[in-house]
Design an enzyme around this catalytic site. Structure first.
Site, mmCIF file in Angstrom:
data_model
loop_
_atom_site.group_PDB
_atom_site.id
_atom_site.type_symbol
_atom_site.label_atom_id
_atom_site.label_comp_id
_atom_site.label_asym_id
_atom_site.label_seq_id
_atom_site.Cartn_x
_atom_site.Cartn_y
_atom_site.Cartn_z
ATOM 1 N N LYS A 56 0.803 -1.225 0.000
ATOM 2 C CA LYS A 56 0.000 0.000 0.000
ATOM 3 C C LYS A 56 0.838 1.278 0.000
ATOM 4 O O LYS A 56 0.369 2.329 -0.420
ATOM 5 C CB LYS A 56 -0.915 0.013 1.230
ATOM 6 C CG LYS A 56 -1.987 -1.062 1.233
ATOM 7 C CD LYS A 56 -3.198 -0.633 0.419
ATOM 8 C CE LYS A 56 -4.340 -1.640 0.573
ATOM 9 N NZ LYS A 56 -5.488 -1.272 -0.288
ATOM 10 N N SER A 81 -8.861 1.218 8.329
ATOM 11 C CA SER A 81 -8.349 0.666 9.585
ATOM 12 C C SER A 81 -7.205 -0.279 9.294
ATOM 13 O O SER A 81 -6.707 -0.959 10.177
ATOM 14 C CB SER A 81 -9.470 -0.072 10.322
ATOM 15 O OG SER A 81 -10.023 -1.060 9.479
ATOM 16 N N GLU A 207 -9.389 -14.433 -4.402
ATOM 17 C CA GLU A 207 -10.058 -13.820 -3.251
ATOM 18 C C GLU A 207 -10.579 -14.917 -2.333
ATOM 19 O O GLU A 207 -10.574 -16.095 -2.690
ATOM 20 C CB GLU A 207 -11.147 -12.842 -3.698
ATOM 21 C CG GLU A 207 -12.251 -13.436 -4.520
ATOM 22 C CD GLU A 207 -13.238 -12.369 -5.040
ATOM 23 O OE1 GLU A 207 -13.258 -11.240 -4.528
ATOM 24 O OE2 GLU A 207 -13.989 -12.695 -5.968
ATOM 25 N N GLY A 211 -15.970 -14.266 0.201
ATOM 26 C CA GLY A 211 -16.284 -12.970 -0.407
ATOM 27 C C GLY A 211 -15.845 -12.933 -1.856
ATOM 28 O O GLY A 211 -14.874 -12.257 -2.185
ATOM 29 N N ASP A 213 -16.938 -11.490 -4.495
ATOM 30 C CA ASP A 213 -17.602 -10.440 -5.281
ATOM 31 C C ASP A 213 -16.839 -10.100 -6.557
ATOM 32 O O ASP A 213 -17.448 -9.835 -7.600
ATOM 33 C CB ASP A 213 -17.777 -9.175 -4.434
ATOM 34 C CG ASP A 213 -16.442 -8.627 -3.962
ATOM 35 O OD1 ASP A 213 -15.804 -9.277 -3.104
ATOM 36 O OD2 ASP A 213 -16.016 -7.581 -4.468
ATOM 37 N N SER A 307 1.246 -9.735 -0.643
ATOM 38 C CA SER A 307 0.865 -8.326 -0.520
ATOM 39 C C SER A 307 1.329 -7.671 0.777
ATOM 40 O O SER A 307 1.548 -6.461 0.806
ATOM 41 C CB SER A 307 -0.648 -8.180 -0.653
ATOM 42 O OG SER A 307 -1.310 -8.938 0.344
#
Lengths: 326, 326
Positions: A56, A81, A207, A211, A213, A307
């Site tokens: 990130k 968070s 994923e 989840g 999606d 990651s």
């Protein structure tokens, strides 16, 4: 086709220049045992060794550095968070910009302390009674801050793509690149780099089962919204991919697969015992699929983005103790 | 003075040539938080990323490669239940030499499997009824094998010294070098490299409180023998340093310090949470002393050898869960 996308390879290349000497050029690790399990040559790009312990930092630093002088003078805001909060706090400090981070009042004390430790102002909200986007919008309005979202942002996506650029530059063209998917910023940027530097490389998202999606969004062609998924992969507890993200997935990503939390725990254990590295659950998504031979690799060259490694010691201990060895 | 020692820098330099392209050139990691805790610039040489997960590969490979053709045709033998066993098994396989490893019948199944996995013949003995040195001597005699001991051996010591040589070549001269002490092979080799490449560097050994035989040996000038120490640092459960080792310690090592098992656990946790690496208890000895500011570093350049990362997941989980954060 990629000319229609919000982010191009030129954006990734520019991000790489901006990040040169600021972000760590993280190591690429290999493991004979991983190659045996996967029936492939596997190259792990270790963003757990990135600054703040996750990729990130790349997107956050790139995005802040692209703001105008006036915007930078007023400051930036993020709501998170997780790793994006610390990434924004550190990147802002390095660029001498004031950062305001909106975090839930019950965020782990360690994460609050880390974010404040980088010099950011933390504003707490009650997640049972307030909507964080509304809280953030009000502060942005009042203070004239620039909001940097965690994934649905051109400069954030371009910054994340530098991880794949470095990987391919170091190990050469890949047959496959596996990337975890939360909101989709990392896989978007990495797919743009991969398609430029290794045009035949198949980019595969992974994923959590709980989840899927992004998988459903890619297959249906429309953004699918889901309840907050119940998974240990906290970085993938997103409810939908970004608006800029979906067209990039459609253009560049061959498929999105899922893995179970048990597979994530076993992969964490594999990384600890065999490769001596600490990887957070979300960081194991791509590797879990590869080590389970989710595809018939038959000796192919497979890149995997790890990651991040931000997991507290107790959670880490619970995961590896509960895990079946691979 | 060093001309009288069993091992010279020329031996270390030759070992480095032999290991070039065979041993991993392991990474050197840094941490802002470690620097703050130590009040120093700390450089961690990460032998947990070495082949077989520990520095022992260096000495084992170097020692086997130095045998005559005739000796290599007959094969090598080692007695060890730890990292030296796996190092010998892998090094022998790479050099196409048959390895026989004498291990206790109750050694962990994982270690037996790993040693056999490298193609070594494992001979078990009952540690309640048999003396391993006698068992090994009998087999050496019967089969004409070359015994390679874990530390008290010129070529083993020279091989281990290549870790410090690489570290100093990468980061420049150091003010201090901290090295864990079991039988003393690693610190002996590393001190020889350090005294050549950074003559002003103070070399400091660290061993567990429960087994300070090396400290007492260095201070008394005679090899002190102790009962098997009760410590989580299994690589330092040695009862005495080597005969070749003591003169090298006397010539090159400024002092030997001790740390507690609780300090080792806290250091394991620090490495996991802050630096995302898995380090075995013995591998934390040097770092535990440095992070506790065992000496007033006042900004000095401090190298630390992290000796290995071979700790099973359950043991690792117990250590980091029980640990106080640093």
């Amino acid at each position: 086709m990629s000319t229609a996308l919000a982010v191009t390879y030129a954006d990734v290349a520019r991000a790489a220049e901006i990040l040169d000497g600021v972000a760590h050029r993280t190591p690429v690790l290999t493991s004979t045992r991983a190659d045996e399990l996967a029936d492939a040559q596997v190259f792990f790009k270790c963003e757990n060794f990135q600054r703040i312990g996750a990729f990130k930092f790349r997107g956050a630093y790139h995005a802040i550095s692209r703001l105008s002088d006036e915007q930078r003078a007023r400051g930036v805001l993020a709501f998170s968070s997780g790793n994006h909060a610390q990434a924004m706090a550190l990147a802002a400090r390095l660029l001498n910009v004031k950062a305001t981070i909106v975090m839930p009042h019950d965020a782990p004390a360690m994460k609050l302390a880390a974010t404040r430790g980088y010099g950011a102002e933390v504003i707490l909200y009650d997640r049972n009674r307030e909507d964080r986007e509304a809280v953030a919008a009000r502060i942005v309005e009042e203070r004239g801050l620039s909001l940097i979202p965690p994934y649905d942002h051109r400069d954030v996506i371009a910054g994340q793509g530098t991880a794949a650029k470095e990987l391919i530059e170091e190990v050469g063209a890949l047959d496959y690149l596996f990337v975890c998917v939360g909101g989709g910023g990392l896989i978007s940027g990495c797919s743009i780099a991969a398609k430029q530097l290794a045009p035949d490389c198949k980019v595969i998202g992974v994923e959590p089962e709980a989840g899927n999606d992004a998988q459903r969004s890619l297959r249906s062609g429309e953004i699918v919204d889901i309840p907050v998924p119940d998974t240990i992969a906290d970085g993938a507890r997103t409810q939908h991919v970004g608006k800029l993200v979906l067209p990039i997935l459609q253009a560049n990503v061959s498929d999105i697969l899922t893995v179970s939390d048990d597979q994530l725990r076993s992969t964490m254990r594999f990384f600890a015992e065999r490769m001596k590295i600490v990887v957070e659950p979300t960081g194991c998504l791509g590797a879990a699929a590869v080590l389970a031979r989710a595809l018939p690799f038959m000796g192919a060259k497979v890149g995997v983005i790890i990651s991040g490694g931000n997991v507290d010691a107790d959670m880490f201990a619970r995961c590896i103790t509960a895990a079946e060895p691979l």
